[in-house]
Design an enzyme around this catalytic site. Structure first.
Site, PDB file in Angstrom:
ATOM      1  N   GLY A  70       0.806  -1.211   0.000  1.00 50.76           N
ATOM      2  CA  GLY A  70       0.000   0.000   0.000  1.00 50.76           C
ATOM      3  C   GLY A  70       0.842   1.265   0.000  1.00 50.76           C
ATOM      4  CB  THR A  71       3.895   2.228   1.890  1.00 52.47           C
ATOM      5  OG1 THR A  71       3.307   1.860   3.145  1.00 52.47           O
ATOM      6  CG2 THR A  71       4.759   3.457   2.075  1.00 52.47           C
ATOM      7  CG  ASN A 150      -4.946   3.745   9.314  1.00 57.87           C
ATOM      8  OD1 ASN A 150      -5.228   4.785   8.731  1.00 57.87           O
ATOM      9  ND2 ASN A 150      -3.891   3.636  10.095  1.00 57.87           N
ATOM     10  CD  GLN A 178      -6.818  -0.793   7.583  1.00 56.59           C
ATOM     11  OE1 GLN A 178      -7.550  -1.734   7.863  1.00 56.59           O
ATOM     12  NE2 GLN A 178      -5.546  -0.777   7.939  1.00 56.59           N
ATOM     13  CB  SER A 198      -1.975  -3.446   1.277  1.00 56.62           C
ATOM     14  OG  SER A 198      -0.917  -4.076   1.963  1.00 56.62           O
ATOM     15  CB  ALA A 199      -1.775  -9.109  -0.470  1.00 59.23           C
ATOM     16  CB  THR A 236      12.583  -9.515 -10.447  1.00 61.20           C
ATOM     17  OG1 THR A 236      13.680  -9.307 -11.338  1.00 61.20           O
ATOM     18  CG2 THR A 236      12.035 -10.921 -10.635  1.00 61.20           C
ATOM     19  CB  CYS A 328      -0.364  12.399  25.110  1.00 64.72           C
ATOM     20  SG  CYS A 328      -0.297  10.844  25.983  1.00 64.72           S
TER      21      CYS A 328
HETATM   22  C1  LIG Z   1      -4.814   3.201   5.354  1.00 63.11           C
HETATM   23  C2  LIG Z   1      -3.491   2.562   5.086  1.00 63.11           C
HETATM   24  N1  LIG Z   1      -2.750   2.988   4.037  1.00 63.11           N
HETATM   25  C3  LIG Z   1      -1.562   2.454   3.743  1.00 63.11           C
HETATM   26  C4  LIG Z   1      -1.034   1.437   4.508  1.00 63.11           C
HETATM   27  C5  LIG Z   1       0.305   0.869   4.163  1.00 63.11           C
HETATM   28  O1  LIG Z   1       0.182  -0.389   3.529  1.00 63.11           O
HETATM   29  P1  LIG Z   1       1.430  -1.392   3.449  1.00 63.11           P
HETATM   30  O2  LIG Z   1       1.601  -1.987   4.805  1.00 63.11           O
HETATM   31  O3  LIG Z   1       0.995  -2.420   2.449  1.00 63.11           O
HETATM   32  O4  LIG Z   1       2.592  -0.615   2.982  1.00 63.11           O
HETATM   33  C6  LIG Z   1      -1.745   0.973   5.619  1.00 63.11           C
HETATM   34  C7  LIG Z   1      -1.178  -0.068   6.499  1.00 63.11           C
HETATM   35  O5  LIG Z   1      -1.345  -0.045   7.702  1.00 63.11           O
HETATM   36  C8  LIG Z   1      -3.015   1.542   5.910  1.00 63.11           C
HETATM   37  O6  LIG Z   1      -3.742   1.145   6.957  1.00 63.11           O
END
Ligand SMILES: Cc1ncc(COP(=O)(O)O)c(C=O)c1O
Length: 380
Positions: A70-71, A150, A178, A198-199, A236, A328
Protein backbone atom coordinates in the site's frame (compact mmCIF):
# COMPACT_ATOMS: atom_id res chain seq x y z
CA UNK A 1 -5.72 -18.31 25.05
CA UNK A 2 -3.83 -15.63 23.10
CA UNK A 3 -6.13 -13.29 21.23
CA UNK A 4 -5.15 -11.41 18.09
CA UNK A 5 -7.22 -8.26 17.64
CA UNK A 6 -4.83 -6.26 15.49
CA UNK A 7 -6.14 -7.18 12.06
CA UNK A 8 -5.97 -3.60 10.77
CA UNK A 9 -2.18 -3.87 11.21
CA UNK A 10 -2.02 -7.20 9.42
CA UNK A 11 -4.09 -10.35 9.02
CA UNK A 12 -3.03 -13.99 9.26
CA UNK A 13 -2.40 -15.70 5.92
CA UNK A 14 -5.28 -17.89 4.74
CA UNK A 15 -4.17 -21.54 4.27
CA UNK A 16 -5.94 -21.60 0.87
CA UNK A 17 -3.79 -18.62 -0.15
CA UNK A 18 -0.61 -20.31 1.04
CA UNK A 19 -1.49 -23.43 -0.97
CA UNK A 20 -1.87 -21.32 -4.10
CA UNK A 21 1.49 -19.60 -3.47
CA UNK A 22 3.63 -22.63 -2.54
CA UNK A 23 4.15 -24.03 -6.08
CA UNK A 24 5.54 -20.62 -7.12
CA UNK A 25 8.17 -20.81 -4.38
CA UNK A 26 9.36 -24.32 -5.21
CA UNK A 27 8.43 -25.49 -8.72
CA UNK A 28 7.60 -22.45 -10.85
CA UNK A 29 10.65 -20.36 -10.03
CA UNK A 30 11.36 -18.80 -13.43
CA UNK A 31 11.85 -15.09 -13.91
CA UNK A 32 8.70 -13.82 -15.62
CA UNK A 33 10.82 -11.61 -17.88
CA UNK A 34 12.69 -14.63 -19.32
CA UNK A 35 11.54 -15.75 -22.75
CA UNK A 36 12.07 -19.50 -22.11
CA UNK A 37 9.33 -21.77 -20.85
CA UNK A 38 10.33 -21.41 -17.16
CA UNK A 39 9.77 -17.67 -17.52
CA UNK A 40 6.71 -17.89 -19.73
CA UNK A 41 4.73 -20.12 -17.36
CA UNK A 42 5.31 -17.63 -14.53
CA UNK A 43 4.48 -14.62 -16.75
CA UNK A 44 1.22 -16.31 -17.65
CA UNK A 45 0.37 -16.89 -13.95
CA UNK A 46 1.02 -13.20 -13.16
CA UNK A 47 -1.24 -12.11 -16.00
CA UNK A 48 -3.93 -14.49 -14.78
CA UNK A 49 -3.64 -12.93 -11.30
CA UNK A 50 -3.95 -9.47 -12.85
CA UNK A 51 -7.11 -10.54 -14.72
CA UNK A 52 -8.56 -11.89 -11.47
CA UNK A 53 -7.98 -8.59 -9.64
CA UNK A 54 -9.26 -6.55 -12.60
CA UNK A 55 -12.44 -8.64 -12.92
CA UNK A 56 -13.20 -8.34 -9.20
CA UNK A 57 -12.82 -4.55 -9.38
CA UNK A 58 -14.80 -4.33 -12.65
CA UNK A 59 -11.92 -2.89 -14.61
CA UNK A 60 -9.41 -4.00 -17.24
CA UNK A 61 -6.06 -5.72 -16.52
CA UNK A 62 -4.27 -2.79 -18.19
CA UNK A 63 -5.29 -0.62 -15.23
CA UNK A 64 -3.83 -2.87 -12.49
CA UNK A 65 -0.16 -2.51 -11.47
CA UNK A 66 1.40 -4.72 -8.80
CA UNK A 67 3.56 -2.99 -6.19
CA UNK A 68 5.37 -3.85 -2.95
CA UNK A 69 2.27 -2.85 -0.94
CA UNK A 70 0.00 0.00 0.00
CA UNK A 71 2.75 2.47 0.88
CA UNK A 72 4.43 2.21 -2.51
CA UNK A 73 1.10 2.44 -4.35
CA UNK A 74 0.13 5.58 -2.40
CA UNK A 75 3.54 7.14 -3.05
CA UNK A 76 3.41 6.31 -6.76
CA UNK A 77 -0.08 7.74 -7.23
CA UNK A 78 0.68 11.02 -5.45
CA UNK A 79 4.28 11.71 -6.45
CA UNK A 80 3.91 10.61 -10.07
CA UNK A 81 0.68 12.54 -10.59
CA UNK A 82 2.34 15.74 -9.39
CA UNK A 83 5.49 15.12 -11.43
CA UNK A 84 3.93 13.84 -14.63
CA UNK A 85 0.88 16.10 -14.81
CA UNK A 86 2.47 19.21 -13.33
CA UNK A 87 -0.05 19.37 -10.49
CA UNK A 88 0.72 22.19 -8.06
CA UNK A 89 -2.18 22.03 -5.60
CA UNK A 90 -3.04 19.10 -3.33
CA UNK A 91 -5.89 18.46 -0.92
CA UNK A 92 -5.84 15.81 1.77
CA UNK A 93 -6.93 15.36 5.41
CA UNK A 94 -5.03 15.31 8.70
CA UNK A 95 -6.50 11.83 9.27
CA UNK A 96 -4.71 10.02 6.42
CA UNK A 97 -2.21 7.22 6.92
CA UNK A 98 1.41 8.38 6.97
CA UNK A 99 1.92 6.76 3.55
CA UNK A 100 -0.17 9.66 2.22
CA UNK A 101 0.50 12.38 4.81
CA UNK A 102 4.28 12.13 4.80
CA UNK A 103 4.33 11.99 0.99
CA UNK A 104 2.20 15.12 0.76
CA UNK A 105 4.32 16.89 3.40
CA UNK A 106 7.47 16.03 1.45
CA UNK A 107 6.03 17.50 -1.76
CA UNK A 108 4.97 20.63 0.12
CA UNK A 109 8.40 21.01 1.77
CA UNK A 110 10.13 20.67 -1.60
CA UNK A 111 7.91 23.46 -2.93
CA UNK A 112 6.26 21.14 -5.47
CA UNK A 113 2.71 21.63 -4.23
CA UNK A 114 0.63 23.95 -2.11
CA UNK A 115 -1.16 21.70 0.37
CA UNK A 116 -4.67 22.23 1.78
CA UNK A 117 -6.34 20.17 4.52
CA UNK A 118 -10.01 19.39 4.50
CA UNK A 119 -12.06 20.17 7.60
CA UNK A 120 -13.58 17.31 9.60
CA UNK A 121 -15.63 16.93 12.77
CA UNK A 122 -14.62 15.20 16.03
CA UNK A 123 -15.73 11.80 14.70
CA UNK A 124 -13.66 12.12 11.53
CA UNK A 125 -16.54 12.99 9.16
CA UNK A 126 -15.29 15.19 6.34
CA UNK A 127 -16.82 18.52 5.32
CA UNK A 128 -17.48 18.03 1.61
CA UNK A 129 -18.71 21.60 1.15
CA UNK A 130 -15.23 22.65 2.23
CA UNK A 131 -13.84 20.31 -0.45
CA UNK A 132 -15.82 22.23 -3.08
CA UNK A 133 -14.59 25.55 -1.66
CA UNK A 134 -10.99 24.32 -1.77
CA UNK A 135 -11.37 23.09 -5.34
CA UNK A 136 -13.05 26.20 -6.71
CA UNK A 137 -10.78 28.67 -8.50
CA UNK A 138 -7.69 26.51 -8.09
CA UNK A 139 -5.39 25.11 -10.74
CA UNK A 140 -5.77 21.38 -11.43
CA UNK A 141 -5.59 19.62 -8.06
CA UNK A 142 -4.85 16.16 -6.67
CA UNK A 143 -7.25 15.08 -3.94
CA UNK A 144 -6.14 12.22 -1.69
CA UNK A 145 -8.79 10.94 0.71
CA UNK A 146 -8.90 7.48 2.22
CA UNK A 147 -11.96 5.23 2.11
CA UNK A 148 -11.84 4.09 5.75
CA UNK A 149 -9.62 5.42 8.46
CA UNK A 150 -7.23 2.74 9.72
CA UNK A 151 -7.32 3.95 13.35
CA UNK A 152 -10.95 4.87 13.98
CA UNK A 153 -12.72 3.17 11.08
CA UNK A 154 -14.77 6.18 9.92
CA UNK A 155 -15.90 5.62 6.32
CA UNK A 156 -15.81 8.36 3.72
CA UNK A 157 -18.26 8.54 0.84
CA UNK A 158 -15.72 8.07 -1.94
CA UNK A 159 -18.37 7.94 -4.67
CA UNK A 160 -19.54 11.41 -3.69
CA UNK A 161 -15.93 12.66 -3.39
CA UNK A 162 -15.23 11.18 -6.86
CA UNK A 163 -18.23 13.08 -8.23
CA UNK A 164 -17.00 16.38 -6.74
CA UNK A 165 -13.49 15.77 -8.10
CA UNK A 166 -14.86 15.15 -11.59
CA UNK A 167 -16.90 18.36 -11.40
CA UNK A 168 -13.69 20.34 -10.78
CA UNK A 169 -11.48 18.22 -13.08
CA UNK A 170 -9.36 17.15 -10.08
CA UNK A 171 -7.35 13.92 -9.90
CA UNK A 172 -8.76 11.67 -7.16
CA UNK A 173 -6.63 9.15 -5.28
CA UNK A 174 -8.26 7.10 -2.55
CA UNK A 175 -6.22 5.02 -0.13
CA UNK A 176 -8.50 2.00 -0.02
CA UNK A 177 -6.00 -0.20 1.86
CA UNK A 178 -8.33 -0.84 4.82
CA UNK A 179 -11.43 -1.56 2.75
CA UNK A 180 -10.01 -3.57 -0.16
CA UNK A 181 -11.18 -7.16 0.35
CA UNK A 182 -13.77 -6.01 2.89
CA UNK A 183 -16.18 -4.22 0.54
CA UNK A 184 -16.90 -4.91 -3.13
CA UNK A 185 -15.21 -2.04 -4.91
CA UNK A 186 -16.48 -1.28 -8.39
CA UNK A 187 -14.10 1.20 -9.97
CA UNK A 188 -16.68 2.23 -12.60
CA UNK A 189 -18.98 3.37 -9.83
CA UNK A 190 -16.32 5.07 -7.66
CA UNK A 191 -14.82 7.02 -10.53
CA UNK A 192 -11.43 7.56 -8.83
CA UNK A 193 -8.22 7.90 -10.82
CA UNK A 194 -6.35 5.75 -8.29
CA UNK A 195 -7.27 3.07 -5.75
CA UNK A 196 -4.90 0.97 -3.66
CA UNK A 197 -4.81 -2.56 -2.26
CA UNK A 198 -2.43 -4.34 0.12
CA UNK A 199 -2.67 -8.14 0.30
CA UNK A 200 -1.73 -8.54 3.97
CA UNK A 201 -4.84 -6.63 5.05
CA UNK A 202 -7.12 -9.34 3.58
CA UNK A 203 -5.35 -12.58 4.55
CA UNK A 204 -2.80 -12.43 1.74
CA UNK A 205 1.00 -12.20 2.02
CA UNK A 206 2.98 -9.16 3.18
CA UNK A 207 5.04 -7.02 0.82
CA UNK A 208 2.67 -7.02 -2.14
CA UNK A 209 -0.11 -4.72 -3.21
CA UNK A 210 -1.48 -3.01 -6.27
CA UNK A 211 -2.34 0.35 -7.72
CA UNK A 212 -5.44 0.76 -9.84
CA UNK A 213 -4.71 3.60 -12.25
CA UNK A 214 -7.43 4.59 -14.67
CA UNK A 215 -6.29 4.42 -18.29
CA UNK A 216 -6.80 8.11 -19.00
CA UNK A 217 -4.38 9.16 -16.22
CA UNK A 218 -0.97 9.04 -17.87
CA UNK A 219 1.81 9.01 -15.28
CA UNK A 220 5.48 8.06 -15.37
CA UNK A 221 6.83 5.32 -13.05
CA UNK A 222 8.07 5.94 -9.52
CA UNK A 223 10.65 3.14 -9.67
CA UNK A 224 12.95 3.15 -12.69
CA UNK A 225 14.61 0.01 -13.99
CA UNK A 226 13.28 -2.87 -16.05
CA UNK A 227 10.23 -2.99 -18.26
CA UNK A 228 8.13 -4.89 -15.73
CA UNK A 229 4.50 -3.92 -15.16
CA UNK A 230 4.38 -2.51 -18.70
CA UNK A 231 7.22 -0.09 -17.94
CA UNK A 232 5.37 1.28 -14.92
CA UNK A 233 7.36 -0.36 -12.13
CA UNK A 234 10.91 -1.62 -12.55
CA UNK A 235 12.01 -4.67 -10.55
CA UNK A 236 11.52 -8.44 -10.76
CA UNK A 237 7.97 -9.21 -9.71
CA UNK A 238 7.13 -10.65 -6.30
CA UNK A 239 5.66 -13.65 -8.10
CA UNK A 240 4.30 -15.72 -5.22
CA UNK A 241 3.13 -12.52 -3.52
CA UNK A 242 1.12 -11.58 -6.61
CA UNK A 243 -0.36 -15.09 -6.88
CA UNK A 244 -1.28 -14.91 -3.16
CA UNK A 245 -2.78 -11.43 -3.50
CA UNK A 246 -5.11 -12.49 -6.31
CA UNK A 247 -6.15 -15.65 -4.46
CA UNK A 248 -6.78 -13.72 -1.24
CA UNK A 249 -8.91 -11.13 -3.04
CA UNK A 250 -10.87 -13.88 -4.80
CA UNK A 251 -11.61 -15.57 -1.45
CA UNK A 252 -12.48 -12.23 0.16
CA UNK A 253 -15.06 -11.47 -2.55
CA UNK A 254 -16.40 -15.04 -2.53
CA UNK A 255 -17.03 -15.13 1.23
CA UNK A 256 -17.60 -11.42 1.90
CA UNK A 257 -21.25 -11.43 2.96
CA UNK A 258 -20.74 -14.22 5.49
CA UNK A 259 -17.55 -12.70 6.96
CA UNK A 260 -18.97 -9.19 7.11
CA UNK A 261 -21.94 -10.45 9.13
CA UNK A 262 -19.68 -12.43 11.48
CA UNK A 263 -17.18 -9.58 12.03
CA UNK A 264 -19.85 -6.88 12.48
CA UNK A 265 -21.40 -9.20 15.08
CA UNK A 266 -18.07 -9.37 16.94
CA UNK A 267 -17.67 -5.60 16.88
CA UNK A 268 -21.21 -5.04 18.17
CA UNK A 269 -20.61 -7.66 20.87
CA UNK A 270 -17.40 -5.91 21.98
CA UNK A 271 -19.24 -2.57 22.26
CA UNK A 272 -22.04 -4.24 24.25
CA UNK A 273 -19.74 -6.25 26.54
CA UNK A 274 -17.49 -3.29 27.32
CA UNK A 275 -20.49 -1.05 28.06
CA UNK A 276 -22.03 -3.76 30.25
CA UNK A 277 -18.95 -3.97 32.47
CA UNK A 278 -17.49 -0.46 32.40
CA UNK A 279 -18.55 3.13 32.78
CA UNK A 280 -16.96 6.22 31.31
CA UNK A 281 -16.16 4.77 27.90
CA UNK A 282 -16.34 6.41 24.55
CA UNK A 283 -16.00 4.99 21.08
CA UNK A 284 -13.94 7.08 18.71
CA UNK A 285 -15.15 7.70 15.17
CA UNK A 286 -18.51 6.43 13.94
CA UNK A 287 -18.45 2.93 15.45
CA UNK A 288 -21.84 3.34 17.11
CA UNK A 289 -23.45 4.34 13.81
CA UNK A 290 -23.40 1.00 11.96
CA UNK A 291 -22.62 1.37 8.28
CA UNK A 292 -20.77 4.69 8.71
CA UNK A 293 -17.86 2.74 10.17
CA UNK A 294 -15.55 0.04 8.86
CA UNK A 295 -16.84 -3.18 10.42
CA UNK A 296 -13.36 -4.53 11.20
CA UNK A 297 -12.25 -1.61 13.42
CA UNK A 298 -13.30 -0.44 16.89
CA UNK A 299 -11.43 2.36 18.63
CA UNK A 300 -12.30 2.83 22.29
CA UNK A 301 -11.24 5.53 24.75
CA UNK A 302 -10.94 4.10 28.27
CA UNK A 303 -11.15 5.98 31.59
CA UNK A 304 -8.28 8.23 32.68
CA UNK A 305 -5.95 6.10 34.81
CA UNK A 306 -2.23 5.45 35.48
CA UNK A 307 -2.68 2.18 33.65
CA UNK A 308 -2.99 4.05 30.36
CA UNK A 309 0.76 4.75 30.25
CA UNK A 310 1.36 1.04 29.69
CA UNK A 311 -1.98 0.02 28.24
CA UNK A 312 -0.84 -1.97 25.20
CA UNK A 313 1.91 -3.59 27.24
CA UNK A 314 -0.58 -4.62 29.94
CA UNK A 315 -2.90 -6.05 27.31
CA UNK A 316 0.00 -8.00 25.85
CA UNK A 317 0.81 -9.47 29.27
CA UNK A 318 -2.87 -10.49 29.46
CA UNK A 319 -2.38 -12.32 26.12
CA UNK A 320 -4.19 -9.73 24.02
CA UNK A 321 -2.59 -8.25 20.91
CA UNK A 322 -4.14 -4.91 20.03
CA UNK A 323 -2.82 -1.53 19.05
CA UNK A 324 -3.56 2.16 19.12
CA UNK A 325 -2.06 4.95 21.08
CA UNK A 326 -3.49 7.85 22.99
CA UNK A 327 -3.68 11.39 21.74
CA UNK A 328 -0.47 12.23 23.61
CA UNK A 329 2.98 10.91 22.85
CA UNK A 330 4.52 9.33 25.91
CA UNK A 331 6.24 6.20 27.19
CA UNK A 332 5.06 3.00 25.54
CA UNK A 333 2.51 4.87 23.44
CA UNK A 334 3.68 6.31 20.16
CA UNK A 335 0.84 8.83 20.13
CA UNK A 336 -1.71 9.02 17.39
CA UNK A 337 -1.89 11.91 14.92
CA UNK A 338 -5.49 10.87 14.15
CA UNK A 339 -6.72 11.00 17.76
CA UNK A 340 -4.89 14.31 18.25
CA UNK A 341 -6.56 15.76 15.14
CA UNK A 342 -9.95 14.65 16.52
CA UNK A 343 -9.26 16.30 19.87
CA UNK A 344 -9.55 13.07 21.89
CA UNK A 345 -8.69 13.58 25.58
CA UNK A 346 -4.98 12.62 25.94
CA UNK A 347 -5.48 11.43 29.54
CA UNK A 348 -7.72 8.61 28.37
CA UNK A 349 -6.17 5.40 27.12
CA UNK A 350 -7.20 4.62 23.58
CA UNK A 351 -6.99 1.22 22.03
CA UNK A 352 -7.87 -0.10 18.60
CA UNK A 353 -9.38 -3.54 18.43
CA UNK A 354 -9.56 -4.84 14.87
CA UNK A 355 -11.28 -8.08 13.96
CA UNK A 356 -11.08 -10.76 11.30
CA UNK A 357 -12.99 -13.81 10.11
CA UNK A 358 -10.86 -15.96 12.44
CA UNK A 359 -11.96 -14.24 15.69
CA UNK A 360 -14.62 -15.78 17.90
CA UNK A 361 -17.25 -14.58 20.36
CA UNK A 362 -15.34 -16.31 23.18
CA UNK A 363 -12.29 -14.17 22.38
CA UNK A 364 -14.37 -10.99 22.44
CA UNK A 365 -15.84 -11.95 25.82
CA UNK A 366 -12.37 -12.68 27.22
CA UNK A 367 -10.96 -9.34 26.02
CA UNK A 368 -13.90 -7.25 27.29
CA UNK A 369 -13.77 -8.99 30.67
CA UNK A 370 -9.99 -8.60 30.95
CA UNK A 371 -10.08 -4.89 30.09
CA UNK A 372 -12.92 -4.27 32.56
CA UNK A 373 -11.00 -6.12 35.32
CA UNK A 374 -7.81 -4.13 34.66
CA UNK A 375 -9.63 -0.84 35.18
CA UNK A 376 -11.77 -2.03 38.09
CA UNK A 377 -8.62 -2.97 40.00
CA UNK A 378 -6.91 0.30 39.12
CA UNK A 379 -9.85 2.59 39.86
CA UNK A 380 -10.96 0.78 43.05
C1 LIG B 1 -4.81 3.20 5.35
C2 LIG B 1 -3.49 2.56 5.09
N1 LIG B 1 -2.75 2.99 4.04
C3 LIG B 1 -1.56 2.45 3.74
C4 LIG B 1 -1.03 1.44 4.51
C5 LIG B 1 0.31 0.87 4.16
O1 LIG B 1 0.18 -0.39 3.53
P1 LIG B 1 1.43 -1.39 3.45
O2 LIG B 1 1.60 -1.99 4.81
O3 LIG B 1 0.99 -2.42 2.45
O4 LIG B 1 2.59 -0.61 2.98
C6 LIG B 1 -1.74 0.97 5.62
C7 LIG B 1 -1.18 -0.07 6.50
O5 LIG B 1 -1.34 -0.04 7.70
C8 LIG B 1 -3.02 1.54 5.91
O6 LIG B 1 -3.74 1.15 6.96
Amino acid sequence: MRVYLDNAATTPLDKEVFDAMAPFMLEHFGNPSSIHSHGREVRSAIEKARRTVATLLNTSPAEVFFTSGGTEADNAAIVCTCRSLGIKHAITTKLEHHAVLHTMEMLEKQGDVQLSYLRHDERGNLDLEHLEELLANQPRTIVSIMHANNEIGTLNDIEKIGEICRKYDAIFHSDTVQTMGHYKHDVQQIGANFLVGSAHKFHGPKGVGFLYCDASTKIQPLIQGGAQERNMRGGTENVYGIIGLAKALEIAYRDMAEHQKHIQGLKDRMIYKLREQMEDLSFNGMSEFGDKSLYTVLNVSLPASDINEMLLFSLDIAKISASGGSACSSGANAGSHVLRALGVDPLRGSVRFSFSKYNTEAEIDYVAETVAKMYKKELA
